[in-house]
Design an enzyme around this catalytic site. Structure first.
Site, PDB file in Angstrom:
ATOM      1  N   ASP A  21      33.726  41.965  28.406  1.00  0.00           N
ATOM      2  CA  ASP A  21      32.538  41.713  29.493  1.00  0.00           C
ATOM      3  C   ASP A  21      31.118  42.512  29.238  1.00  0.00           C
ATOM      4  O   ASP A  21      31.819  43.757  28.720  1.00  0.00           O
ATOM      5  CB  ASP A  21      33.476  41.939  30.739  1.00  0.00           C
ATOM      6  N   THR A  67      35.785  28.770  32.449  1.00  0.00           N
ATOM      7  CA  THR A  67      35.348  27.748  33.675  1.00  0.00           C
ATOM      8  C   THR A  67      34.316  28.400  33.947  1.00  0.00           C
ATOM      9  O   THR A  67      33.156  27.180  34.589  1.00  0.00           O
ATOM     10  CB  THR A  67      36.196  27.143  34.006  1.00  0.00           C
ATOM     11  N   ASN A  69      31.813  30.264  34.172  1.00  0.00           N
ATOM     12  CA  ASN A  69      31.019  30.635  32.958  1.00  0.00           C
ATOM     13  C   ASN A  69      29.791  29.854  33.289  1.00  0.00           C
ATOM     14  O   ASN A  69      28.410  29.443  33.189  1.00  0.00           O
ATOM     15  CB  ASN A  69      30.886  31.290  31.375  1.00  0.00           C
TER      16      ASN A  69
END
Ligand code: IPE
Ligand code: IPE
Ligand code: MG
Length: 247
Positions: A21, A67, A69
């Site tokens: 991230d 999912t 994103n």
């Protein structure tokens, strides 16, 4: 003594999972577009993969696209999918050279056709590699996986293949897309966020969690080694008392 030399080879996590991230914030900090961050995140993927293979970790799962994103701006989604295609294309020979097997979890049929093809071909080419397994979580979310598993189990109950009373931990394990892999002992998230974001909810039940403030493109081998060293200093009790563990 380097961080790596301090690692106990007999107490390595067998499986490390990473939430990669901070690409967007990394790029923004440099006055660039978010996609510049994703592009620079590829080097960190290579660092993490090499570090794990080098030290003897057997499974590495990387959360590359969730999912959720899919709800990002279409231009970013498109760029991420293109990056995926070009990276797999370029890196398959490195995986071959390093004897690393590629696998994927997630709703792969949701990916653009080109991505699916590139991915399938890399998975096929690397299938006999034995040093480490690199698992990409793509269009993945743990809830998606658990819902699918529940449907499969319900069907098997309906067809009389299993009885409701027989459903246990193992039944769930065997119906998840992660069924071929052991659960991760260590989960790392970069960028200073302290959340799971729908990643491996079932499999992380007893994993050690390690958070680091660095953004993903700055992540390197030393960071992996430091995370492993930190993991080795923890006492994993699995509900027992410290005394029980020590005796
Ligand atoms: C992680 O970085 C990469 C993906 C989720 C694809 P982000 O894109 O989430 O970057 P931040 O968190 O917005 O900085
Ligand atoms: C999680 O990162 C998904 C990946 C790293 C692929 P996000 O950046 O999408 O997570 P949230 O939405 O901030 O929790
Ligand atoms: Mg993010």
């Amino acid at each position: 003594m380097s961080i790596k030399e301090n690692i106990n080879p007999d107490k390595l996590p067998n499986h490390i999972a990473i939430i990669m991230d901070g690409n967007g914030r990394w790029a923004k900090g440099k006055g660039k577009f978010r996609i510049f961050g994703h592009q620079n995140g590829v080097a960190a993927v290579k660092e993490a993969t090499e570090a794990c293979a080098e030290i003897g970790v057997k499974y590495l799962t990387l959360y590359a696209f969730s999912t959720e994103n899919w709800s990002r701006p279409p231009i970013e989604v498109r760029a991420l999918m293109q990056l995926l295609v070009s990276t797999i294309k370029k890196e398959t020979k490195v995986l071959m050279k390093n004897n690393i097997k590629l696998e994927a979890i997630g709703n792969i049929s949701d990916l653009p056709k080109k991505c699916q093809e590139e991915l399938a071909s890399a998975i096929l080419e690397t299938k006999d590699n034995t040093r480490m397994t690199l698992i990409l979580a793509l269009s993945y979310s743990a809830k998606w996986d658990i819902i699918n598993a529940t449907k499969m189990i319900a069907n098997e109950v309906k067809e009389g293949k299993i009885k409701i009373d027989q459903i246990d931990d193992k039944t769930i394990d065997e119906h998840l897309s992660t069924r071929k892999f052991p659960h991760p002992e260590l989960m790392i998230r970069t960028s200073g966020e302290h959340r799971i974001s729908n990643f491996l909810l079932w499999e992380l039940a007893y994993s050690e969690l390690y958070f680091i403030d660095k953004f993903w493109p700055d992540f390197n081998k030393e960071d992996i080694f430091e995370a492993i060293l930190n993991f080795q200093q923890r006492e994993r009790r699995f509900g027992k008392t410290s005394e029980q563990i020590k005796n």
